[in-house]
Design an enzyme around this catalytic site. Structure first.
Site, PDB file in Angstrom:
ATOM      1  NE  ARG A 237      -4.285  -1.394   0.272  1.00 53.36           N
ATOM      2  CZ  ARG A 237      -4.502  -2.477  -0.472  1.00 53.36           C
ATOM      3  NH1 ARG A 237      -3.596  -2.874  -1.339  1.00 53.36           N
ATOM      4  NH2 ARG A 237      -5.621  -3.161  -0.354  1.00 53.36           N
ATOM      5  CD  GLU A 266      -3.392   3.454  -4.991  1.00 56.54           C
ATOM      6  OE1 GLU A 266      -4.452   2.827  -5.134  1.00 56.54           O
ATOM      7  OE2 GLU A 266      -2.352   2.913  -4.625  1.00 56.54           O
ATOM      8  CG  HIS A 285      -3.795  -0.471  -6.348  1.00 61.25           C
ATOM      9  ND1 HIS A 285      -4.058   0.129  -5.141  1.00 61.25           N
ATOM     10  CD2 HIS A 285      -3.807  -1.804  -6.110  1.00 61.25           C
ATOM     11  CE1 HIS A 285      -4.232  -0.805  -4.207  1.00 61.25           C
ATOM     12  NE2 HIS A 285      -4.083  -1.993  -4.778  1.00 61.25           N
TER      13      HIS A 285
HETATM   14  C1  GLV Z   1      -5.503  -5.133  -3.826  1.00 62.49           C
HETATM   15  O1  GLV Z   1      -4.739  -4.265  -3.572  1.00 62.49           O
HETATM   16  C2  GLV Z   1      -6.202  -5.921  -2.846  1.00 62.49           C
HETATM   17  O2  GLV Z   1      -6.097  -5.615  -1.646  1.00 62.49           O
HETATM   18  O3  GLV Z   1      -6.911  -6.866  -3.240  1.00 62.49           O
END
Ligand code: GLV
Length: 326
Positions: A237, A266, A285
């Protein structure tokens, strides 16, 4: 009367159709809706919520008196105030396992791209700069037979280590809250302190969940401890990394390169300084974002939701301590 489900952001259309057989499903394409009266109205009567990355706050929960379950279409759940949900008797679920290999592929891809400068050299070819033998200052860095340090040896961390160990003959170091003896055996991985991992790894790959303890876990001091030739990868993250420190580490040559799939904010805001770093490979992401896996995650999330709403324990219940208010 059918129970109401508020669905938002990236639940697959087939899964929405299937849920509609049992529930009244109201679908929102985005998830920032507290100023939208229809969203609030739906929340007021919703028994379940399903979707990706809804920022759940006390304010939002106060607007949802009927809520029994929040089913995240993600493995991470830093969008959820888990203790608060437990106190209110609201179940929280996530979608582990189905995305492990897909995410490990993406993060290992980021590692390869950063080491072999794939994005940068793609641009070099397409912008018609390739008119001589590649000059040595654009050479990449080997991946095979190097040392891969994984911080956060959960399911995805281990799947990345597996790719490194079996596919690229890499030596695996790891740091984690607890020892992973099985991984030590099958991946020949060595458990080391954080400092040792930072100092000894050629690739430092961050895979810890976001929590108050991991906020800016990697900052100036940590970059300074890495090799000057190190490549840093963030597949966890954004908030786990001090982006200012990352920028300086890349610009000053404290480390050689980096790759990141995640950012503190983001989508990344226009004009963000990381956008100027040539030795940083960025992704929006997308760790789990293949068509197949996104669909599987929706199915798992729907199963969790249906189990929770029919009085069963959802297979992927996060807050096992929840005092059910059924
Ligand atoms: C993606 O970042 C998730 O947490 O599935």
């Amino acid at each position: 009367m059918k129970k109401v489900i508020l669905a938002y952001n990236r639940v697959s259309p087939e899964v929405i159709t299937q849920l509609k057989e049992d529930y009244e499903v109201i679908y929102f394409e985005k998830n920032e809706y507290l100023d939208d009266p229809f969203f609030v109205q739906t929340l007021k009567k919703a028994s379940g919520v399903i979707g990706l990355d809804l920022k759940v706050t006390k304010e939002l929960l106060d607007l949802a008196p009927e809520l029994k379950i929040i089913s995240n279409v993600s493995v991470g759940y830093d969008n959820l105030p888990v203790d608060e949900l437990s106190q209110r008797g609201i179940m929280a679920t996530n979608t582990p396992d189905v995305l492990t290999d897909t995410t490990a592929d993406a993060i290992f891809g980021l590692l390869l791209a950063a080491a072999r400068r794939i994005a940068e050299l793609d641009h070099y070819v397409k912008s018609e700069q390739w008119n001589e033998l590649l000059p040595p200052h654009l050479f990449g860095m080997d991946v095979h037979h190097k040392r891969l340090g994984i911080i956060g040896m959960g399911r995805i961390g281990q799947a990345i280590a597996k790719r490194g160990h079996f596919g690229f003959d890499m030596e695996i170091l790891y740091h984690n809250r607890s020892r992973k003896l099985e991984a030590e055996n099958w991946l020949n991985a060595s458990y080391v302190s954080m400092d040792e991992l930072l100092a000894e790894s050629d690739f430092v790959c961050l895979m810890v969940p976001a929590s108050p303890e991991t906020k800016q876990l990697i900052s100036h001091e940590e970059f300074k401890k890495m090799k000057q030739t190190a490549i840093f990868i963030n597949g966890s993250r954004g908030q786990n990394v001090d982006e200012d420190a990352l920028y300086h580490a890349l610009e000053n040559g404290t480390i050689w390169a980096a790759g990141t799939d995640v950012f503190t904010e983001e989508p990344l805001p226009a004009g963000h300084k990381l956008l100027t770093c040539k030795n940083l490979v960025t992704l929006p992401h997308i760790g789990s974002s293949t068509a197949e896996t996104e669909h599987k995650m929706s199915v798992v999330a729907a199963n969790n939701l249906q189990a929770g709403l029919s009085g069963k324990l959802p297979p992927n219940l996060i807050n096992k301590e929840v005092k059910l208010n059924r």
